[in-house]
Design a protein around this motif. Structure first.
Motif, PDB file in Angstrom:
ATOM      1  N   LEU A  72      33.079 -37.285 -15.590  1.00 36.14           N
ATOM      2  CA  LEU A  72      31.928 -37.688 -14.791  1.00 36.14           C
ATOM      3  C   LEU A  72      30.646 -37.061 -15.311  1.00 36.14           C
ATOM      4  N   ALA A  73      29.573 -37.812 -15.186  1.00 38.07           N
ATOM      5  CA  ALA A  73      28.278 -37.319 -15.636  1.00 38.07           C
ATOM      6  C   ALA A  73      27.720 -36.320 -14.621  1.00 38.07           C
ATOM      7  N   PHE A  74      26.787 -35.506 -15.066  1.00 37.32           N
ATOM      8  CA  PHE A  74      26.173 -34.493 -14.212  1.00 37.32           C
ATOM      9  C   PHE A  74      25.452 -35.133 -13.027  1.00 37.32           C
ATOM     10  N   GLY A  75      24.754 -36.226 -13.271  1.00 38.46           N
ATOM     11  CA  GLY A  75      24.017 -36.914 -12.204  1.00 38.46           C
ATOM     12  C   GLY A  75      24.943 -37.446 -11.123  1.00 38.46           C
ATOM     13  N   ILE A  77      27.912 -36.283 -10.246  1.00 42.30           N
ATOM     14  CA  ILE A  77      28.425 -35.149  -9.480  1.00 42.30           C
ATOM     15  C   ILE A  77      27.344 -34.621  -8.533  1.00 42.30           C
ATOM     16  N   LEU A  78      26.101 -34.543  -9.019  1.00 46.17           N
ATOM     17  CA  LEU A  78      25.001 -34.060  -8.192  1.00 46.17           C
ATOM     18  C   LEU A  78      24.767 -34.981  -6.995  1.00 46.17           C
ATOM     19  N   MET A  79      24.786 -36.293  -7.216  1.00 41.86           N
ATOM     20  CA  MET A  79      24.606 -37.237  -6.113  1.00 41.86           C
ATOM     21  C   MET A  79      25.743 -37.126  -5.096  1.00 41.86           C
ATOM     22  N   ALA A  80      26.970 -36.939  -5.564  1.00 43.11           N
ATOM     23  CA  ALA A  80      28.113 -36.802  -4.656  1.00 43.11           C
ATOM     24  C   ALA A  80      27.957 -35.546  -3.801  1.00 43.11           C
ATOM     25  N   ILE A  81      27.481 -34.468  -4.375  1.00 41.76           N
ATOM     26  CA  ILE A  81      27.273 -33.228  -3.622  1.00 41.76           C
ATOM     27  C   ILE A  81      26.184 -33.421  -2.574  1.00 41.76           C
ATOM     28  N   ILE A  82      25.111 -34.098  -2.937  1.00 40.59           N
ATOM     29  CA  ILE A  82      24.015 -34.350  -1.976  1.00 40.59           C
ATOM     30  C   ILE A  82      24.511 -35.199  -0.817  1.00 40.59           C
ATOM     31  N   VAL A  83      25.283 -36.245  -1.102  1.00 46.72           N
ATOM     32  CA  VAL A  83      25.822 -37.104  -0.032  1.00 46.72           C
ATOM     33  C   VAL A  83      26.757 -36.300   0.866  1.00 46.72           C
ATOM     34  N   LEU A  84      27.607 -35.477   0.302  1.00 44.05           N
ATOM     35  CA  LEU A  84      28.517 -34.667   1.103  1.00 44.05           C
ATOM     36  C   LEU A  84      27.766 -33.650   1.961  1.00 44.05           C
TER      37      LEU A  84
END
Length: 98
Positions: A72-75, A77-84
Motif C-alpha cells: 500500500l502507498a503512504f497516502g 495508509i494515511l487516509m485510512a488512519i484519518i477515516v478511522l
C-alpha cells in the motif's frame, strides 16, 4: 538453584581439514593481476545483487515478487488512519461534525 544459572552450550566452531590456503592466496593474486591488466572486467558492486539474495531467501517475499503486487502507498495508509480517527471521534462524542 539450577533454574537461574544454566550453562550455555558450546559454540559451533568448524575448521576445514583439507584447505590449501597458499593456493587460495595465489588464485586471489592471479585474479587481481588479470583485473589490473584488463583481461577480466573489474568487479562491480551492485546493491541489486544483495537485495535479490534476501528476496530469494524468504518465501513470502518471493511470492509477492511473483504476483507483482505492490504494498500500500503512504497516502492510502494515511487516509485510512484519518477515516478511522474520524470514526473513533464519532464513537466517543456522538457527533459527525468536524
Amino acid at each position: 538453584m539450577g533454574l537461574f544459572k544454566s550453562q550455555k552450550p558450546r559454540r559451533f566452531s568448524h575448521q576445514y581439514i583439507y584447505v590449501d590456503e597458499r593456493k587460495e592466496k595465489l588464485d586471489k593474486i592471479e585474479e587481481q593481476a588479470k583485473r589490473d591488466l584488463g583481461m577480466i572486467p573489474p568487479k562491480e558492486f551492485s546493491p541489486e545483487d544483495i537485495r535479490g539474495k534476501f528476496i530469494e531467501g524468504t518465501k513470502h517475499l518471493k511470492r509477492r515478487k511473483e504476483s507483482n503486487r505492490k504494498p500500500l502507498a503512504f497516502g492510502t495508509i494515511l487516509m485510512a488512519i484519518i477515516v478511522l480517527l474520524y470514526i473513533l471521534r464519532y464513537l466517543v462524542t456522538g457527533e459527525w461534525k468536524f
